[in-house]
Write an enzyme that holds these catalytic residues in place. Structure first.
Site, PDB file in Angstrom:
ATOM      1  N   GLY A  29      33.101  41.690  30.568  1.00  0.00           N
ATOM      2  CA  GLY A  29      32.186  41.337  31.652  1.00  0.00           C
ATOM      3  C   GLY A  29      32.699  41.823  32.986  1.00  0.00           C
ATOM      4  O   GLY A  29      33.655  42.594  33.050  1.00  0.00           O
ATOM      5  N   ASN A  30      32.049  41.405  34.051  1.00  0.00           N
ATOM      6  CA  ASN A  30      32.478  41.811  35.397  1.00  0.00           C
ATOM      7  C   ASN A  30      32.260  40.661  36.379  1.00  0.00           C
ATOM      8  O   ASN A  30      31.744  39.609  36.021  1.00  0.00           O
ATOM      9  CB  ASN A  30      31.745  43.087  35.826  1.00  0.00           C
ATOM     10  CG  ASN A  30      30.257  42.886  35.922  1.00  0.00           C
ATOM     11  OD1 ASN A  30      29.776  42.154  36.787  1.00  0.00           O
ATOM     12  ND2 ASN A  30      29.515  43.496  35.002  1.00  0.00           N
ATOM     13  N   ARG A  31      32.657  40.878  37.612  1.00  0.00           N
ATOM     14  CA  ARG A  31      32.718  39.806  38.608  1.00  0.00           C
ATOM     15  C   ARG A  31      31.419  39.577  39.377  1.00  0.00           C
ATOM     16  O   ARG A  31      31.406  38.802  40.324  1.00  0.00           O
ATOM     17  CB  ARG A  31      33.808  40.128  39.638  1.00  0.00           C
ATOM     18  CG  ARG A  31      35.200  40.034  39.104  1.00  0.00           C
ATOM     19  CD  ARG A  31      36.184  40.321  40.226  1.00  0.00           C
ATOM     20  NE  ARG A  31      37.549  40.274  39.751  1.00  0.00           N
ATOM     21  CZ  ARG A  31      38.233  39.143  39.570  1.00  0.00           C
ATOM     22  NH1 ARG A  31      37.666  37.975  39.844  1.00  0.00           N
ATOM     23  NH2 ARG A  31      39.461  39.183  39.129  1.00  0.00           N
TER      24      ARG A  31
END
Ligand code: C5P
Length: 226
Positions: A29-31
């Site tokens: 995933g990412n922020r």
């Protein structure tokens, strides 16, 4: 009072960050928090647009009043939802952080550590560039906006990188965010530049994500009139 200058327009905005599953319990995933995309949807609805918000894994955010919410998870789901919504949209905004890569295999069972066996290796497969696909399939009169998160500052080449990316992506507008050093991700404010295919380039001063949203919709309206 806000202008009603988006009245009669159908807009679709993507927000949040995709998750690419590795096994039934893990993902890459990412922020991205989704706050900028939500602000874009909310401001568009306030200015009279009919809004579809395609949202991937945002933090808990209040429903943007007046927008139709389409929840998605993976890049592939976001892609399908965007293509479907874009068929009838006047403006398409890709604010989501789409994973460039996904694990090339989805394990059917949770990946386990096993003594005496080598540790697993994750191989990645490239995801399609949804923005580039939307540009390639653009309908007449449709305006397409991309986002670019770039590290560094103006002197550090952010704008040069962004201009090159803008040409490559072929969108009508590009919102350039300066990221890193505590900027843009998981915070309440944002700054950057707005690049337009008609040659207009302008800085967006540091302000709330709602202010950046207003500046972007102003740029969309100017572009559509140019
Ligand atoms: O190339 P880069 O990821 O910096 O481009 C960012 C822009 O492209 C954003 O508008 C993002 O939503 C979009 N994008 C996409 N599909 C991808 C990767 C990025 O639509 N696979």
């Amino acid at each position: 009072a806000l202008p009603r200058d988006l009245e009669g327009l159908r807009v679709v905005v993507s927000a949040g960050g995709t998750r690419e599953p590795l096994d039934p319990v893990r993902y890459l995933g990412n922020r991205s928090s989704g706050k900028q995309g939500y602000a874009l949807a909310r401001v568009a609805a306030q200015r009279g647009a009919e809004v579809t918000l395609v949202a991937a894994h945002t933090v808990a955010l209040p429903d943007p009043a007046g927008a139709r919410l389409v929840p998605v998870s993976t890049a592939e789901e976001l892609r399908a939802a965007m293509h479907r919504a874009a068929e009838r949209a006047d403006v398409v905004v890709m604010a989501a952080a789409v994973a460039d890569f996904r694990p090339d295999q989805l394990a059917a069972h949770k990946i386990k550590k096993r003594d005496g066996e080598p540790d697993p290796t994750i191989t990645l497969a490239r995801n399609p560039d949804i923005l580039a696909e939307l540009v390639a399939g653009r309908r007449a009169g449709q305006t397409i906006v991309g986002f670019a998160a770039e590290t560094g500052d103006e002197r550090g080449g952010v704008l040069d990188h962004a201009r090159t990316k803008f040409k490559r992506k072929g969108s009508d507008l590009l919102v350039v965010n300066a990221v890193g050093q505590g900027r843009a991700f998981e915070v309440e404010d944002n700054a950057g530049w707005l690049l337009s295919a008609n040659g207009d380039e302008r800085p967006v001063p540091l302000g709330s994500k709602a202010q950046l949203a207003a500046a972007m919709w102003d740029a969309v309206v100017r572009f559509r009139r140019s």
